[in-house]
Design an enzyme around this catalytic site. Structure first.
Site, PDB file in Angstrom:
ATOM      1  CB  THR A  53      -0.880   0.057   1.266  1.00 35.14           C
ATOM      2  OG1 THR A  53      -0.035   0.135   2.411  1.00 35.14           O
ATOM      3  CG2 THR A  53      -1.777  -1.147   1.381  1.00 35.14           C
ATOM      4  N   GLY A  54       0.320   2.347  -0.484  1.00 27.17           N
ATOM      5  CA  GLY A  54       0.862   3.680  -0.335  1.00 27.17           C
ATOM      6  C   GLY A  54       2.359   3.821  -0.463  1.00 27.17           C
ATOM      7  CB  THR A  84       4.850   0.123   2.017  1.00 26.84           C
ATOM      8  OG1 THR A  84       4.681   0.652   3.338  1.00 26.84           O
ATOM      9  CG2 THR A  84       5.683  -1.142   2.072  1.00 26.84           C
ATOM     10  NE  ARG A  94      -9.461   9.980   8.490  1.00 23.52           N
ATOM     11  CZ  ARG A  94     -10.212  10.454   9.477  1.00 23.52           C
ATOM     12  NH1 ARG A  94     -11.475  10.070   9.575  1.00 23.52           N
ATOM     13  NH2 ARG A  94      -9.719  11.321  10.336  1.00 23.52           N
ATOM     14  CE  LYS A 147     -10.308 -15.260  15.382  1.00 21.90           C
ATOM     15  NZ  LYS A 147     -11.645 -14.613  15.397  1.00 21.90           N
ATOM     16  CG  HIS A 198      21.672   0.040  50.230  1.00 22.85           C
ATOM     17  ND1 HIS A 198      21.958  -0.462  51.483  1.00 22.85           N
ATOM     18  CD2 HIS A 198      22.287  -0.803  49.360  1.00 22.85           C
ATOM     19  CE1 HIS A 198      22.705  -1.546  51.378  1.00 22.85           C
ATOM     20  NE2 HIS A 198      22.903  -1.769  50.074  1.00 22.85           N
ATOM     21  N   GLY A 204      31.367  -0.199  47.017  1.00 24.16           N
ATOM     22  CA  GLY A 204      30.309  -1.002  46.400  1.00 24.16           C
ATOM     23  C   GLY A 204      29.141  -0.165  45.899  1.00 24.16           C
ATOM     24  CD  GLU A 242      27.853  -4.158  42.966  1.00 25.06           C
ATOM     25  OE1 GLU A 242      27.708  -4.631  41.828  1.00 25.06           O
ATOM     26  OE2 GLU A 242      27.994  -4.853  43.984  1.00 25.06           O
ATOM     27  CG  ASN A 251      11.305  13.014  58.289  1.00 25.78           C
ATOM     28  OD1 ASN A 251      10.507  13.638  57.626  1.00 25.78           O
ATOM     29  ND2 ASN A 251      10.946  12.344  59.407  1.00 25.78           N
ATOM     30  CG  ASP A 264      12.977  18.742  68.094  1.00 28.66           C
ATOM     31  OD1 ASP A 264      12.619  19.227  66.988  1.00 28.66           O
ATOM     32  OD2 ASP A 264      12.518  17.665  68.525  1.00 28.66           O
TER      33      ASP A 264
END
Length: 523
Positions: free
Chosen positions: A34-35, A37, A64, A137, A281, A310, A333, A427, A477
């Site tokens: 098609t088109g 391609t 379309r 399918k 970590h 590490g 690592e 935190n 604090d």
């Protein structure tokens, strides 16, 4: 699949198309296309029959409607072992189609380049998915190829035995349905992200699609008794990405390596100047900037050398021989950087287990990246989705809330620590200088404990340092602990009901404090 004679080719991705089609013709296939391609195949001198010649109907509606016709779908869906199907083909003069080569309109690419709604709608493929699904399918009788990476394998099997094996057809079937599923998911995600008329932002879509492709099994997950896998999302992001980095050497990447690499990369992407981030970590244990990547690494390493052992390293400048020699001084690592020159590769050659990753985008200016997207986190029975935390603040946006104004040096240190704080588990408390962090406390259930840990772990004097807190100080604090450590400037979001109490404590201690108005929780 014995006696394959007709192949239908209709692709948006035309990579390697002509050599593949030439191979099919050499094997005796009749090509239907098609088109664009068909035009490309004809320009290459290949015999091609247009779909309109097969159907007897022209392409209509500006292209379309091309392949939506019984002579196409009948040829694809007919079961070769069902006599009534074959009889109907004969009665309708329909030739079986034994190989379908289709990939879909570039919808995601249109979205990525910011095309208009109308332009994106025109990139919603209709005939392509229908042919892919029909072929998949009927995969017991039809080969379906959606990925140019499979062309050589398909040609090889056809040359060797004249047919595709059942296992290959099953694999192509799985790939085909994954292709259409990802395509439909991209459309759904795009539509779900559009704001309705009169809205400033879209509501949460009632449907979430999370599609990973190119799945790869990992040795295990976080622990050996857990299975693990890694997937990439498409298209490739327009910013540095671990998923799209090139692995240049070393052992196979593990689940934990990938998590830590992502954290290291996310943090180093905050910086324009030559910077090194060391992660352990999922938390930074060293971040520093310097004139060269070698110097930046050595400064970052010395912040917490015990934790750096590490660890995972991210550099936002190419690795040269000097940087490679520095990296060799410590067991690591993984390393992620924009690139590695030949001398660096030679210097690191004896580190057989060190994983080296490269992403050239990391060496480009941050302003050239397009940073967007969402984070998806799972828990039992559900998913949490949020925008990525890409929030930044500038010096001009800071609000001084204390009697004392911060010095220029203190502000540089505060903003440096603030950029790192975003990447520390809450935190989070980060002591910083203008070119590096000095210490941090992460992942504690109270902010004051994070301050205590940062003070306990530091290897450097904290006098005159600046401190970043990812969220407000709920009590004085924590501020008192910061002052006792010797810090003279604090950057924090503000917003506590006790802000006045904390500000008064800062004034009492002679500390300058600025509010960002932006929080950076990282749970």
């Amino acid at each position: 699949m014995a006696g394959v004679r007709r192949a239908l080719l209709s692709v948006s991705d035309k990579a390697h198309l002509v050599p593949f089609a030439q191979g099919l013709v050499a094997l005796g296939f009749e090509l239907v296309s098609t088109g664009g391609t068909a035009r490309q195949l004809k320009e290459a001198g290949l015999p091609v029959k247009a779909v309109s010649e097969v159907t007897g109907a022209p392409e209509i509606l500006g292209g379309r409607v091309k392949s939506l016709h019984p002579k196409i779908h009948g040829g694809i869906l007919a079961r070769r072992d069902v006599e009534s199907d074959l009889a109907e083909l004969a009665a309708q003069q329909i030739t079986p189609i034994d190989l379908v080569v289709v990939n879909l309109y570039p919808f995601r690419e249109a979205v990525a380049r910011g095309a208009s709604f109308g332009a994106c709608v025109e990139e919603i493929d209709i005939g392509g998915p229908a042919m892919v699904r029909a072929s998949a399918k009927n995969a017991m009788h039809v080969g379906i190829v959606v990925d140019p990476a499979d062309y050589d394998r398909v040609l090889g099997e056809l040359r060797a035995g004249g047919a595709l094996s059942r296992s290959t057809r099953m694999e192509l079937m799985r790939k085909a349905f994954a292709h259409t599923a990802a395509y439909d998911a991209a459309i759904s995600e795009y539509l779900g992200g559009l704001a309705e008329e009169g809205q400033e932002a879209p509501k949460a879509s009632s449907f979430l699609s999370v599609i990973g492709q190119e799945g790869k099994s990992l040795r295990y997950g976080e622990n050996p008794h857990q299975a693990g896998a890694f997937y990439r999302t498409h298209p490739a992001p327009q910013e540095p990405s671990i998923a799209w980095a090139e692995v240049l050497g070393g052992k196979e990447l593990s689940f934990n390596n990938l998590l830590d690499l992502e954290s290291a990369l996310a943090c180093v992407k905050e910086f324009d100047e030559p910077t090194c981030v060391v992660i352990k970590h999922n938390n930074p244990c060293g971040v520093a900037s310097a004139a060269t990547p070698a110097e930046a690494f050595r400064l970052a390493r010395e912040i917490d050398p015990t934790s750096a052992f590490g660890g995972i390293v991210a550099l936002n400048r190419p690795v040269d021989r000097a940087a490679a020699e520095a990296l060799k001084e410590l067991f690591l690592e993984c390393v992620i950087a924009p690139s590695y020159d030949d001398e660096a590769r030679a210097a690191l050659a004896d580190k057989k287990n060190l994983r080296l990753l490269a992403n050239p985008l990391l060496g480009q200016p941050r302003s050239s990246w397009k940073r967007a997207g969402r984070e998806v986190r799972s828990f039992v029975g559900g998913l949490l989705v949020q925008d990525r935390d890409l929030g930044e603040v500038t010096e001009a946006e800071l609000r001084v809330v204390t009697k004392r104004q911060p010095t220029a040096e203190e502000l540089k240190g505060a903003l440096y620590a603030w950029r790192v704080c975003k990447h520390v588990k809450s935190n989070a408390i980060v002591f910083g200088a203008p070119d590096r962090i000095l210490s941090l406390g992460a992942g504690q259930t109270s902010r004051v404990d994070s301050v205590r840990i940062a003070r306990l772990k530091t290897r450097f004097p904290l006098e005159g340092s600046s401190v970043a807190s990812d969220a407000f100080f709920p009590f004085r604090d924590g501020l008192d602990q910061v002052a006792e450590a010797g810090a003279t400037c604090v950057i924090q979001p503000g917003g506590s009901v006790r802000d006045n109490e904390v500000i008064a404590a800062a004034d009492e201690r002679g500390i300058a404090m600025v509010f960002t108005g932006m929080r950076h929780f990282r749970h």
